[in-house]
Design a protein around this motif. Structure first.
Motif, PDB file in Angstrom:
ATOM      1  N   LEU A  63       0.835  -1.206   0.000  1.00 57.67           N
ATOM      2  CA  LEU A  63       0.000   0.000   0.000  1.00 57.67           C
ATOM      3  C   LEU A  63       0.868   1.253   0.000  1.00 57.67           C
ATOM      4  O   LEU A  63       0.524   2.253  -0.634  1.00 57.67           O
ATOM      5  N   ASP A  64       1.994   1.196   0.704  1.00 59.90           N
ATOM      6  CA  ASP A  64       2.886   2.357   0.733  1.00 59.90           C
ATOM      7  C   ASP A  64       3.501   2.643  -0.632  1.00 59.90           C
ATOM      8  O   ASP A  64       3.886   3.781  -0.918  1.00 59.90           O
ATOM      9  N   ARG A  65       3.579   1.619  -1.474  1.00 59.80           N
ATOM     10  CA  ARG A  65       4.168   1.812  -2.809  1.00 59.80           C
ATOM     11  C   ARG A  65       3.147   2.284  -3.846  1.00 59.80           C
ATOM     12  O   ARG A  65       3.510   2.600  -4.978  1.00 59.80           O
ATOM     13  N   LEU A  66       1.872   2.321  -3.490  1.00 60.52           N
ATOM     14  CA  LEU A  66       0.853   2.800  -4.413  1.00 60.52           C
ATOM     15  C   LEU A  66       0.957   4.315  -4.583  1.00 60.52           C
ATOM     16  O   LEU A  66       1.384   5.035  -3.676  1.00 60.52           O
ATOM     17  N   GLY A  67       0.526   4.793  -5.729  1.00 61.71           N
ATOM     18  CA  GLY A  67       0.530   6.217  -5.986  1.00 61.71           C
ATOM     19  C   GLY A  67      -0.670   6.906  -5.353  1.00 61.71           C
ATOM     20  O   GLY A  67      -1.576   6.267  -4.806  1.00 61.71           O
ATOM     21  N   GLU A  68      -0.681   8.217  -5.463  1.00 61.94           N
ATOM     22  CA  GLU A  68      -1.750   9.002  -4.869  1.00 61.94           C
ATOM     23  C   GLU A  68      -3.099   8.614  -5.484  1.00 61.94           C
ATOM     24  O   GLU A  68      -3.263   8.550  -6.701  1.00 61.94           O
ATOM     25  N   GLY A  69      -4.075   8.334  -4.627  1.00 60.81           N
ATOM     26  CA  GLY A  69      -5.409   7.978  -5.069  1.00 60.81           C
ATOM     27  C   GLY A  69      -5.591   6.524  -5.445  1.00 60.81           C
ATOM     28  O   GLY A  69      -6.724   6.075  -5.687  1.00 60.81           O
ATOM     29  N   GLU A  70      -4.503   5.742  -5.513  1.00 58.70           N
ATOM     30  CA  GLU A  70      -4.624   4.358  -5.972  1.00 58.70           C
ATOM     31  C   GLU A  70      -5.183   3.414  -4.912  1.00 58.70           C
ATOM     32  O   GLU A  70      -5.644   2.324  -5.250  1.00 58.70           O
ATOM     33  N   LEU A  71      -5.160   3.826  -3.650  1.00 56.63           N
ATOM     34  CA  LEU A  71      -5.745   2.986  -2.613  1.00 56.63           C
ATOM     35  C   LEU A  71      -7.226   2.740  -2.898  1.00 56.63           C
ATOM     36  O   LEU A  71      -7.764   1.665  -2.592  1.00 56.63           O
ATOM     37  N   GLU A  72      -7.889   3.716  -3.495  1.00 56.36           N
ATOM     38  CA  GLU A  72      -9.320   3.613  -3.780  1.00 56.36           C
ATOM     39  C   GLU A  72      -9.624   2.588  -4.858  1.00 56.36           C
ATOM     40  O   GLU A  72     -10.794   2.224  -5.055  1.00 56.36           O
ATOM     41  N   THR A  73      -8.612   2.112  -5.574  1.00 59.55           N
ATOM     42  CA  THR A  73      -8.859   1.115  -6.622  1.00 59.55           C
ATOM     43  C   THR A  73      -9.007  -0.295  -6.062  1.00 59.55           C
ATOM     44  O   THR A  73      -9.389  -1.205  -6.795  1.00 59.55           O
ATOM     45  N   ILE A  74      -8.695  -0.496  -4.786  1.00 65.92           N
ATOM     46  CA  ILE A  74      -8.798  -1.838  -4.189  1.00 65.92           C
ATOM     47  C   ILE A  74     -10.258  -2.128  -3.859  1.00 65.92           C
ATOM     48  O   ILE A  74     -10.846  -1.508  -2.966  1.00 65.92           O
ATOM     49  N   GLU A  75     -10.849  -3.056  -4.600  1.00 69.50           N
ATOM     50  CA  GLU A  75     -12.269  -3.387  -4.464  1.00 69.50           C
ATOM     51  C   GLU A  75     -12.508  -4.699  -3.734  1.00 69.50           C
ATOM     52  O   GLU A  75     -13.653  -5.064  -3.482  1.00 69.50           O
ATOM     53  N   LEU A  76     -11.439  -5.406  -3.398  1.00 66.52           N
ATOM     54  CA  LEU A  76     -11.578  -6.698  -2.724  1.00 66.52           C
ATOM     55  C   LEU A  76     -10.395  -6.915  -1.796  1.00 66.52           C
ATOM     56  O   LEU A  76      -9.247  -6.691  -2.191  1.00 66.52           O
ATOM     57  N   LEU A  77     -10.688  -7.343  -0.594  1.00 68.81           N
ATOM     58  CA  LEU A  77      -9.672  -7.860   0.326  1.00 68.81           C
ATOM     59  C   LEU A  77     -10.104  -9.267   0.702  1.00 68.81           C
ATOM     60  O   LEU A  77     -11.165  -9.461   1.311  1.00 68.81           O
ATOM     61  N   VAL A  78      -9.314 -10.255   0.313  1.00 69.90           N
ATOM     62  CA  VAL A  78      -9.625 -11.643   0.645  1.00 69.90           C
ATOM     63  C   VAL A  78      -8.418 -12.249   1.354  1.00 69.90           C
ATOM     64  O   VAL A  78      -7.283 -12.114   0.907  1.00 69.90           O
ATOM     65  N   VAL A  79      -8.682 -12.888   2.482  1.00 68.80           N
ATOM     66  CA  VAL A  79      -7.642 -13.452   3.339  1.00 68.80           C
ATOM     67  C   VAL A  79      -7.789 -14.968   3.370  1.00 68.80           C
ATOM     68  O   VAL A  79      -8.871 -15.491   3.676  1.00 68.80           O
ATOM     69  N   GLY A  80      -6.712 -15.665   3.036  1.00 67.10           N
ATOM     70  CA  GLY A  80      -6.682 -17.112   3.171  1.00 67.10           C
ATOM     71  C   GLY A  80      -5.957 -17.479   4.454  1.00 67.10           C
ATOM     72  O   GLY A  80      -4.811 -17.071   4.647  1.00 67.10           O
ATOM     73  N   THR A  81      -6.618 -18.217   5.333  1.00 68.11           N
ATOM     74  CA  THR A  81      -5.997 -18.580   6.614  1.00 68.11           C
ATOM     75  C   THR A  81      -6.726 -19.747   7.247  1.00 68.11           C
ATOM     76  O   THR A  81      -7.906 -19.985   6.969  1.00 68.11           O
ATOM     77  N   GLU A  82      -6.023 -20.477   8.090  1.00 63.29           N
ATOM     78  CA  GLU A  82      -6.676 -21.422   8.990  1.00 63.29           C
ATOM     79  C   GLU A  82      -6.459 -21.005  10.444  1.00 63.29           C
ATOM     80  O   GLU A  82      -6.646 -21.800  11.357  1.00 63.29           O
ATOM     81  N   SER A  83      -6.067 -19.740  10.629  1.00 66.47           N
ATOM     82  CA  SER A  83      -5.888 -19.188  11.970  1.00 66.47           C
ATOM     83  C   SER A  83      -6.954 -18.132  12.261  1.00 66.47           C
ATOM     84  O   SER A  83      -6.697 -17.131  12.914  1.00 66.47           O
ATOM     85  N   GLY A  84      -8.155 -18.354  11.757  1.00 66.94           N
ATOM     86  CA  GLY A  84      -9.249 -17.415  11.977  1.00 66.94           C
ATOM     87  C   GLY A  84      -9.516 -17.202  13.458  1.00 66.94           C
ATOM     88  O   GLY A  84      -9.301 -18.083  14.284  1.00 66.94           O
ATOM     89  N   ILE A  85     -10.020 -16.021  13.802  1.00 68.95           N
ATOM     90  CA  ILE A  85     -10.185 -15.679  15.218  1.00 68.95           C
ATOM     91  C   ILE A  85     -11.635 -15.499  15.606  1.00 68.95           C
ATOM     92  O   ILE A  85     -11.936 -15.134  16.747  1.00 68.95           O
ATOM     93  N   ASP A  86     -12.564 -15.772  14.684  1.00 64.32           N
ATOM     94  CA  ASP A  86     -13.979 -15.663  14.996  1.00 64.32           C
ATOM     95  C   ASP A  86     -14.739 -16.594  14.059  1.00 64.32           C
ATOM     96  O   ASP A  86     -14.367 -16.733  12.887  1.00 64.32           O
ATOM     97  N   LEU A  87     -15.795 -17.227  14.560  1.00 65.67           N
ATOM     98  CA  LEU A  87     -16.549 -18.170  13.746  1.00 65.67           C
ATOM     99  C   LEU A  87     -17.453 -17.476  12.730  1.00 65.67           C
ATOM    100  O   LEU A  87     -17.962 -18.116  11.811  1.00 65.67           O
ATOM    101  N   SER A  88     -17.704 -16.191  12.892  1.00 63.94           N
ATOM    102  CA  SER A  88     -18.576 -15.455  11.991  1.00 63.94           C
ATOM    103  C   SER A  88     -17.843 -14.321  11.275  1.00 63.94           C
ATOM    104  O   SER A  88     -17.914 -14.192  10.061  1.00 63.94           O
TER     105      SER A  88
END
Length: 415
Positions: A63-88
């Motif tokens: 994220l620090d390497r993105l240019g000005e205004g480019e953070l807004e282009t991220i439309e999805l955050l998906v996390v793959g893990t088996e260390s989840g901390i909540d069932l919901s």
């Protein structure tokens, strides 16, 4: 359809490590197994590091390497893990908040053991390819902080950390070959974690399932792309790396299924197409959902640019239980190699003797899914963080109060 692939990649692989041979001797394990394991070091998580903090620390450089205004282009955050901390509630929600991502963003978590990171990557690629916004991006994070199975044969290869991948149409590092994938999945009880504290593992069955999935998923890939030749079609290979020796054994087994090859031929092929990908996993250990992505990052940093304009990498990911995939990406050349900063961060970690490692592991043991109250110990992290991350603050778990997690930033020369 627009090209989509990997724009950037980074990792957070901890502040401390233990030498695997030290651990073998302290546990009274058979040191002759070291050659087959091919592990050098393993990251030791501190009692202020959880899946959220590792994911945030992995993603922050992107994220620090993105240019000005480019953070807004991220439309999805998906996390793959088996260390989840909540069932919901998915871990992605905490991560989203700590990273300051836009609210116009899908958030979810994927679980399928070690396959989850590549599953998340492939889902993100597919969504980004059909996004209405031409500059749409996705942030994929594969991360795990395993609960240690001390004294077991798994312990020397259990690492901790996370790998973050920025997916988009500016395919700086690699372009996804859309639809170029083969699959294998079936029900097998090689690994089960029915409760936060139970980890039931059948190592022999797990390795057999891994090899079976590699053969079948690759065969399915060839069925879909019949012109594929295992030797000519892939310039590089990346396999899920529970430990590098497993990759070497699976590669040998696959070649046996494809024809008769002399041991020297098998060894040469491993050295030419796979060895670069296991360099970082050999220093970190198995980070489960992040491991295949770490092997891919290791390839990016070590493979060089090569003579061709593009090179194909075959990627195999396996998750116990089980589900697997063999897919391919085209590596762009010339492209940045050795520039991720991971090698320097690994070298800056602090070595622990086994007594210190055991003391830290004891402090980490209560920090598992479902814990209502926990006081994180920040003292060691405060000392070690500046060496690993001198320019960027690191996020750490400060405490848990009635299931509410509170995080703090350490070091980095910024408030």
């Amino acid at each position: 359809m627009k090209p989509v692939g990997i724009e950037d990649i980074s990792a957070y692989l901890g502040l401390a490590y233990v030498e695997v041979d030290d651990l073998f001797r302290a546990r009274g394990m058979d040191t002759s197994r070291m050659a087959n394991l091919m592990m050098r070091r393993k990251t030791a998580a501190l009692p202020c590091e959880d899946v959220v903090s590792c994911a945030v620390n992995a993603a922050r450089p992107l994220l620090d390497r993105l240019g000005e205004g480019e953070l807004e282009t991220i439309e999805l955050l998906v996390v793959g893990t088996e260390s989840g901390i909540d069932l919901s509630k998915s871990a992605a929600t905490w991560i989203h908040e700590l990273l300051g991502l836009p609210r116009t963003c899908r958030l979810y978590e994927v679980k399928q053991a070690c396959y989850a990171g590549v599953a998340a990557l492939q889902l993100a690629v597919a969504q980004t390819a059909i996004a209405s916004r031409e500059d749409a991006r996705a942030l994929v994070i594969g991360c795990d902080v395993p609960r240690l199975i001390r004294g077991s044969t798994a312990e020397p290869s259990q690492g901790a950390g996370g790998v973050a991948v920025l997916v988009g149409s500016r395919t700086t590092l690699a372009t996804a070959e859309l639809g170029a994938a083969g699959y294998c999945g079936f029900d097998v009880t090689d690994v089960r974690r029915p409760t936060p504290s139970d980890h039931i593992w059948d190592p022999d069955l797990s390795l057999m399932s891994y090899v079976e999935c590699l053969r079948t998923a690759y065969g399915d890939y060839v069925r879909r792309r019949p012109d594929t030749d295992f030797f000519d079609s892939f310039d590089h290979l990346v396999f899920h790396t529970p430990f590098p020796g497993a990759v070497r054994g699976a590669h040998r087994s696959l070649l046996r299924s494809l024809g008769r090859f002399a041991p020297q031929q098998v060894a040469e092929d491993f050295g030419r197409r796979l060895e670069d990908s296991v360099r970082y996993p050999a220093q970190v250990g198995n980070i489960y959902a992040g491991t295949t992505l770490l092997a891919l990052l290791s390839l990016f940093d070590h493979a060089g640019t090569g003579p061709a304009a593009t090179r194909r990498v075959g990627i195999f990911s396996y998750g116990s239980g089980c589900s697997s995939e063999f897919c391919s990406y085209l590596l762009n050349s010339p492209g940045p190699t050795g520039t991720s900063g991971v090698a320097d961060a690994l070298a800056a970690r602090t070595r622990l003797d086994v007594d210190a490692y055991d003391e830290i592991a004891d402090a980490c043991d209560p920090l598992c899914a479902g814990v209502a109250d926990f006081e994180g110990d920040l003292s060691l992290a405060e000392k070690l963080a500046p060496a690993v991350s001198p320019d960027r603050p690191l996020t750490m778990l400060e405490h848990i109060d009635d299931h509410e997690r509170h995080y703090v930033q350490l070091g980095g020369g910024r408030p």
